[in-house]
Design a protein around this motif. Structure first.
Motif, PDB file in Angstrom:
ATOM      1  N   ASP A   1     -33.541  -3.639 -31.474  1.00 34.79           N
ATOM      2  CA  ASP A   1     -34.021  -3.084 -30.125  1.00 34.79           C
ATOM      3  C   ASP A   1     -35.313  -3.434 -29.617  1.00 34.79           C
ATOM      4  O   ASP A   1     -36.323  -3.637 -30.410  1.00 34.79           O
ATOM      5  CB  ASP A   1     -33.478  -1.614 -30.151  1.00 34.79           C
ATOM      6  CG  ASP A   1     -34.200  -0.792 -31.105  1.00 34.79           C
ATOM      7  OD1 ASP A   1     -34.955  -1.434 -32.012  1.00 34.79           O
ATOM      8  OD2 ASP A   1     -33.992   0.696 -30.995  1.00 34.79           O
TER       9      ASP A   1
ATOM     10  N   THR B   1     -52.062  -0.144 -33.504  1.00 34.52           N
ATOM     11  CA  THR B   1     -51.159   0.846 -33.585  1.00 34.52           C
ATOM     12  C   THR B   1     -51.930   2.144 -33.517  1.00 34.52           C
ATOM     13  O   THR B   1     -51.329   3.253 -32.946  1.00 34.52           O
ATOM     14  CB  THR B   1     -50.266   0.712 -34.861  1.00 34.52           C
ATOM     15  OG1 THR B   1     -49.611  -0.466 -35.173  1.00 34.52           O
ATOM     16  CG2 THR B   1     -49.589   2.033 -35.235  1.00 34.52           C
TER      17      THR B   1
ATOM     18  N   ASP C   1     -41.196   6.914 -31.597  1.00 37.97           N
ATOM     19  CA  ASP C   1     -40.950   5.906 -30.868  1.00 37.97           C
ATOM     20  C   ASP C   1     -41.826   4.939 -30.586  1.00 37.97           C
ATOM     21  O   ASP C   1     -41.759   3.680 -30.720  1.00 37.97           O
ATOM     22  CB  ASP C   1     -40.453   6.380 -29.355  1.00 37.97           C
ATOM     23  CG  ASP C   1     -40.052   5.569 -28.536  1.00 37.97           C
ATOM     24  OD1 ASP C   1     -39.563   4.367 -28.762  1.00 37.97           O
ATOM     25  OD2 ASP C   1     -39.697   5.895 -27.279  1.00 37.97           O
TER      26      ASP C   1
ATOM     27  N   ARG D   1     -42.336   2.721 -33.634  1.00 37.50           N
ATOM     28  CA  ARG D   1     -40.850   1.663 -33.765  1.00 37.50           C
ATOM     29  C   ARG D   1     -41.299   0.613 -32.769  1.00 37.50           C
ATOM     30  O   ARG D   1     -40.781  -0.422 -33.194  1.00 37.50           O
ATOM     31  CB  ARG D   1     -39.780   2.253 -33.492  1.00 37.50           C
ATOM     32  CG  ARG D   1     -39.189   3.554 -34.505  1.00 37.50           C
ATOM     33  CD  ARG D   1     -37.644   3.715 -34.128  1.00 37.50           C
ATOM     34  NE  ARG D   1     -37.157   5.107 -35.047  1.00 37.50           N
ATOM     35  CZ  ARG D   1     -37.217   6.404 -34.655  1.00 37.50           C
ATOM     36  NH1 ARG D   1     -37.578   6.498 -33.586  1.00 37.50           N
ATOM     37  NH2 ARG D   1     -36.980   7.082 -35.563  1.00 37.50           N
ATOM     38  N   ARG D   2     -41.781   0.935 -31.631  1.00 37.48           N
ATOM     39  CA  ARG D   2     -42.144  -0.126 -30.888  1.00 37.48           C
ATOM     40  C   ARG D   2     -43.427  -0.963 -31.437  1.00 37.48           C
ATOM     41  O   ARG D   2     -43.541  -2.087 -30.604  1.00 37.48           O
ATOM     42  CB  ARG D   2     -42.506   0.620 -29.513  1.00 37.48           C
ATOM     43  CG  ARG D   2     -41.236   1.104 -28.684  1.00 37.48           C
ATOM     44  CD  ARG D   2     -41.956   1.881 -27.437  1.00 37.48           C
ATOM     45  NE  ARG D   2     -40.883   2.508 -26.897  1.00 37.48           N
ATOM     46  CZ  ARG D   2     -40.447   2.480 -25.392  1.00 37.48           C
ATOM     47  NH1 ARG D   2     -40.998   1.565 -24.757  1.00 37.48           N
ATOM     48  NH2 ARG D   2     -39.553   3.195 -24.730  1.00 37.48           N
ATOM     49  N   SER D   3     -44.118  -0.596 -32.420  1.00 38.92           N
ATOM     50  CA  SER D   3     -45.081  -1.302 -33.157  1.00 38.92           C
ATOM     51  C   SER D   3     -44.714  -1.936 -34.192  1.00 38.92           C
ATOM     52  O   SER D   3     -45.329  -2.631 -35.038  1.00 38.92           O
ATOM     53  CB  SER D   3     -46.354  -0.355 -33.288  1.00 38.92           C
ATOM     54  OG  SER D   3     -46.955   0.267 -32.237  1.00 38.92           O
ATOM     55  N   ASP D   4     -43.123  -2.029 -34.512  1.00 44.69           N
ATOM     56  CA  ASP D   4     -42.679  -2.507 -35.577  1.00 44.69           C
ATOM     57  C   ASP D   4     -43.112  -2.001 -36.953  1.00 44.69           C
ATOM     58  O   ASP D   4     -43.559  -2.609 -37.826  1.00 44.69           O
ATOM     59  CB  ASP D   4     -42.914  -3.970 -35.481  1.00 44.69           C
ATOM     60  CG  ASP D   4     -41.560  -4.772 -36.296  1.00 44.69           C
ATOM     61  OD1 ASP D   4     -40.550  -4.116 -36.441  1.00 44.69           O
ATOM     62  OD2 ASP D   4     -41.658  -5.964 -36.279  1.00 44.69           O
TER      63      ASP D   4
ATOM     64  N   SER E   1     -44.871  -1.781 -24.999  1.00 40.36           N
ATOM     65  CA  SER E   1     -43.880  -2.955 -25.359  1.00 40.36           C
ATOM     66  C   SER E   1     -43.493  -2.907 -26.710  1.00 40.36           C
ATOM     67  O   SER E   1     -44.164  -2.260 -27.513  1.00 40.36           O
ATOM     68  CB  SER E   1     -44.387  -4.298 -25.058  1.00 40.36           C
ATOM     69  OG  SER E   1     -45.633  -4.561 -25.663  1.00 40.36           O
ATOM     70  N   HIS E   2     -42.355  -3.603 -27.118  1.00 36.70           N
ATOM     71  CA  HIS E   2     -41.849  -3.536 -28.460  1.00 36.70           C
ATOM     72  C   HIS E   2     -42.362  -4.609 -29.158  1.00 36.70           C
ATOM     73  O   HIS E   2     -41.860  -5.917 -28.691  1.00 36.70           O
ATOM     74  CB  HIS E   2     -40.477  -3.247 -28.396  1.00 36.70           C
ATOM     75  CG  HIS E   2     -39.706  -2.901 -29.967  1.00 36.70           C
ATOM     76  ND1 HIS E   2     -38.655  -2.487 -30.267  1.00 36.70           N
ATOM     77  CD2 HIS E   2     -40.440  -3.392 -30.938  1.00 36.70           C
ATOM     78  CE1 HIS E   2     -38.416  -2.553 -31.377  1.00 36.70           C
ATOM     79  NE2 HIS E   2     -39.545  -3.041 -32.063  1.00 36.70           N
ATOM     80  N   ARG E   3     -43.233  -4.870 -29.907  1.00 37.45           N
ATOM     81  CA  ARG E   3     -43.979  -5.829 -30.656  1.00 37.45           C
ATOM     82  C   ARG E   3     -44.421  -5.582 -31.916  1.00 37.45           C
ATOM     83  O   ARG E   3     -45.033  -4.435 -31.973  1.00 37.45           O
ATOM     84  CB  ARG E   3     -44.754  -6.746 -29.861  1.00 37.45           C
ATOM     85  CG  ARG E   3     -45.957  -5.946 -29.271  1.00 37.45           C
ATOM     86  CD  ARG E   3     -46.946  -7.008 -28.524  1.00 37.45           C
ATOM     87  NE  ARG E   3     -48.308  -6.105 -27.696  1.00 37.45           N
ATOM     88  CZ  ARG E   3     -49.270  -6.137 -28.793  1.00 37.45           C
ATOM     89  NH1 ARG E   3     -49.257  -6.587 -30.191  1.00 37.45           N
ATOM     90  NH2 ARG E   3     -50.271  -5.626 -28.447  1.00 37.45           N
TER      91      ARG E   3
END
Length: 212
Positions: free
Chosen positions: A212, A91, A146, A149-152, A82-84
């Motif tokens: 996103d 991470t 990727d 980025r999904r881990s901000d 998930s993206h958060r």
């Protein structure tokens, strides 16, 4: 090389590649010989020279086959992330799930890890493997970016190789120990640098956060 132009021929060629990939995993490059590959694939010995220019050509295809299978598995794992916003430990654990495998993996996973590093080292001596390894490395970099980025996290291309190098160094050193714990070793090393090589986006005030 004589190209398999029939469905039967292509099936035989793929069976030989898969057999060679299995042998690479089980015994390294020394285990891949014409006879052993043909025996594993349950095909005539002559088929290994009919479908491939040389043993080196067969090995290169097997390396690509094994590498693509690994990348496909990594891509599926990334698709489930998930993206958060994540802290350093979360991470790092995600990165290690991608590069090493989930915690508590079996001996088969350790064998695949060893085979991956054997392929990487072999490419330094065998030019026919370098192109394959470079393509696989590029795909790995994309998946790693990727996940970050999904881990901000901020992704800087020049730092991706540094991150991978930290993990690689820790894993290779750990694999040579009496009781190897490569994930544990890599986790400790990566925790020391993750906020440097991939800082949280909040540390970049002049850079807008991705939506996103």
């Amino acid at each position: 090389m004589i190209i398999a132009t029939t469905p039967k021929g292509e099936r035989r060629r793929q069976a030989l590649v898969a057999a060679a990939a299995d042998l690479l995993l089980e015994g390294g490059f020394e285990a891949v010989r014409h006879r052993s590959v043909a025996t594993r694939a349950d095909l005539p010995l002559a088929s290994t020279t009919y479908y491939f220019e040389s043993l080196e050509d067969l090995i290169a295809r097997a390396v690509e086959f094994a590498g693509n299978a690994e990348v496909d598995g990594m891509r599926r794992r990334v698709g489930e992330v998930s993206h958060r916003r994540r802290g350093a430990e979360a991470t790092v654990d995600l990165v290690l799930d991608l590069l090493i495998g989930p915690e508590g993996t079996d001996d088969g996973a350790r064998g695949r890890l060893i085979a991956r590093y054997e392929r990487s080292v072999a490419s330094a001596r065998h030019p026919e493997l370098r192109g394959v390894q470079l393509r696989l490395r590029q795909q790995l970099d994309e998946l790693l970016a990727d996940v970050l980025r999904r881990s901000d996290r901020v992704v800087r291309q020049e730092q991706l190789r540094r991150l991978v190098a930290v993990v690689d160094g820790a894993v290779v050193a750990a694999l040579g120990e009496m009781n190897p714990e490569p994930r544990r070793a890599a986790r400790g090393a990566l925790l020391e640098v993750i906020d440097i090589v991939a800082p949280p986006t909040s540390q970049q005030p002049d850079r807008p956060r991705s939506l996103d």
